[in-house]
Write a protein that holds these residues in place. Structure first.
Motif, PDB file in Angstrom:
ATOM      1  N   TYR A  45       0.838  -1.200   0.000  1.00 49.89           N
ATOM      2  CA  TYR A  45       0.000   0.000   0.000  1.00 49.89           C
ATOM      3  C   TYR A  45       0.875   1.253   0.000  1.00 49.89           C
ATOM      4  O   TYR A  45       0.647   2.188  -0.762  1.00 49.89           O
ATOM      5  CB  TYR A  45      -0.953  -0.030   1.194  1.00 49.89           C
ATOM      6  CG  TYR A  45      -1.142   1.283   1.904  1.00 49.89           C
ATOM      7  CD1 TYR A  45      -1.880   2.306   1.323  1.00 49.89           C
ATOM      8  CD2 TYR A  45      -0.559   1.517   3.145  1.00 49.89           C
ATOM      9  CE1 TYR A  45      -2.044   3.518   1.975  1.00 49.89           C
ATOM     10  CE2 TYR A  45      -0.723   2.714   3.792  1.00 49.89           C
ATOM     11  CZ  TYR A  45      -1.456   3.715   3.204  1.00 49.89           C
ATOM     12  OH  TYR A  45      -1.609   4.908   3.838  1.00 49.89           O
ATOM     13  N   GLY A  46       1.884   1.263   0.848  1.00 50.78           N
ATOM     14  CA  GLY A  46       2.781   2.418   0.910  1.00 50.78           C
ATOM     15  C   GLY A  46       3.536   2.621  -0.386  1.00 50.78           C
ATOM     16  O   GLY A  46       3.771   3.762  -0.815  1.00 50.78           O
ATOM     17  N   VAL A  47       3.908   1.542  -1.037  1.00 53.60           N
ATOM     18  CA  VAL A  47       4.624   1.633  -2.310  1.00 53.60           C
ATOM     19  C   VAL A  47       3.694   2.157  -3.405  1.00 53.60           C
ATOM     20  O   VAL A  47       4.048   3.064  -4.161  1.00 53.60           O
ATOM     21  CB  VAL A  47       5.218   0.257  -2.700  1.00 53.60           C
ATOM     22  CG1 VAL A  47       5.778   0.283  -4.109  1.00 53.60           C
ATOM     23  CG2 VAL A  47       6.281  -0.158  -1.693  1.00 53.60           C
ATOM     24  N   PHE A  48       2.499   1.593  -3.491  1.00 51.69           N
ATOM     25  CA  PHE A  48       1.567   2.010  -4.546  1.00 51.69           C
ATOM     26  C   PHE A  48       1.253   3.501  -4.471  1.00 51.69           C
ATOM     27  O   PHE A  48       1.169   4.177  -5.500  1.00 51.69           O
ATOM     28  CB  PHE A  48       0.256   1.213  -4.470  1.00 51.69           C
ATOM     29  CG  PHE A  48       0.409  -0.252  -4.745  1.00 51.69           C
ATOM     30  CD1 PHE A  48       1.329  -0.734  -5.656  1.00 51.69           C
ATOM     31  CD2 PHE A  48      -0.396  -1.164  -4.078  1.00 51.69           C
ATOM     32  CE1 PHE A  48       1.462  -2.095  -5.905  1.00 51.69           C
ATOM     33  CE2 PHE A  48      -0.275  -2.535  -4.320  1.00 51.69           C
ATOM     34  CZ  PHE A  48       0.649  -2.992  -5.231  1.00 51.69           C
ATOM     35  N   ALA A  49       1.101   4.009  -3.274  1.00 51.89           N
ATOM     36  CA  ALA A  49       0.758   5.426  -3.119  1.00 51.89           C
ATOM     37  C   ALA A  49       1.862   6.344  -3.627  1.00 51.89           C
ATOM     38  O   ALA A  49       1.586   7.454  -4.080  1.00 51.89           O
ATOM     39  CB  ALA A  49       0.450   5.727  -1.652  1.00 51.89           C
ATOM     40  N   THR A  50       3.108   5.899  -3.600  1.00 56.21           N
ATOM     41  CA  THR A  50       4.207   6.755  -4.065  1.00 56.21           C
ATOM     42  C   THR A  50       4.239   6.900  -5.578  1.00 56.21           C
ATOM     43  O   THR A  50       4.946   7.762  -6.098  1.00 56.21           O
ATOM     44  CB  THR A  50       5.576   6.226  -3.593  1.00 56.21           C
ATOM     45  OG1 THR A  50       5.822   4.957  -4.190  1.00 56.21           O
ATOM     46  CG2 THR A  50       5.636   6.142  -2.088  1.00 56.21           C
ATOM     47  N   PHE A  51       3.499   6.083  -6.288  1.00 58.52           N
ATOM     48  CA  PHE A  51       3.464   6.182  -7.749  1.00 58.52           C
ATOM     49  C   PHE A  51       2.554   7.306  -8.249  1.00 58.52           C
ATOM     50  O   PHE A  51       2.478   7.546  -9.454  1.00 58.52           O
ATOM     51  CB  PHE A  51       3.032   4.861  -8.380  1.00 58.52           C
ATOM     52  CG  PHE A  51       4.013   3.741  -8.177  1.00 58.52           C
ATOM     53  CD1 PHE A  51       5.380   3.957  -8.262  1.00 58.52           C
ATOM     54  CD2 PHE A  51       3.570   2.465  -7.896  1.00 58.52           C
ATOM     55  CE1 PHE A  51       6.295   2.928  -8.083  1.00 58.52           C
ATOM     56  CE2 PHE A  51       4.460   1.421  -7.710  1.00 58.52           C
ATOM     57  CZ  PHE A  51       5.819   1.649  -7.804  1.00 58.52           C
ATOM     58  N   GLN A  52       1.869   7.985  -7.349  1.00 61.65           N
ATOM     59  CA  GLN A  52       1.030   9.111  -7.762  1.00 61.65           C
ATOM     60  C   GLN A  52       1.909  10.213  -8.352  1.00 61.65           C
ATOM     61  O   GLN A  52       3.047  10.407  -7.937  1.00 61.65           O
ATOM     62  CB  GLN A  52       0.238   9.662  -6.572  1.00 61.65           C
ATOM     63  CG  GLN A  52      -0.853   8.765  -6.085  1.00 61.65           C
ATOM     64  CD  GLN A  52      -2.027   8.643  -7.051  1.00 61.65           C
ATOM     65  OE1 GLN A  52      -2.066   9.228  -8.123  1.00 61.65           O
ATOM     66  NE2 GLN A  52      -3.000   7.846  -6.663  1.00 61.65           N
TER      67      GLN A  52
END
Length: 108
Positions: A45-52
């Protein structure tokens, strides 16, 4: 915009799913590997959010909070079989409007 929404949904499912797996492990006695997979999902979840693509960490996470609320209601409805009431939907709609304002308001 589609990419932004997709990433928010992906992050939300990882966070809610991870939390749910840990809940099942700790509260309902499921095997340890459920908790491990839950921890991995929470990390993703933390990784996916950084792709914004937005430059502000705070704005991305604030907007994600609104999406998280909506996804949590849907998760509760679909997985826990707790039917949302009118006030759940009204609150979710307010959150969605707030997220839209935060992310896509014209800024100079």
């Amino acid at each position: 915009m589609v990419y932004t929404v997709f990433l928010f949904i992906l992050a939300g499912l990882a966070e809610i799913g991870g939390g749910y797996l840990i809940w099942l492990w700790l509260r309902e006695g499921r095997p340890l590997f459920w908790g491990i997979f839950g921890g991995i999902a929470l990390a993703m979840y933390g990784v996916f959010a950084t792709f914004q693509s937005f430059s502000s960490f705070g704005r991305v996470y604030a907007a994600y909070g609104g999406v998280f609320i909506i996804l949590s209601i849907l998760w509760g409805w679909g997985v826990d079989r707790k039917t949302p009431d009118l006030y759940d939907w009204v609150g979710a709609g307010i959150c969605l409007v707030g997220v839209s304002v935060m992310l896509w308001a014209p800024r100079g």
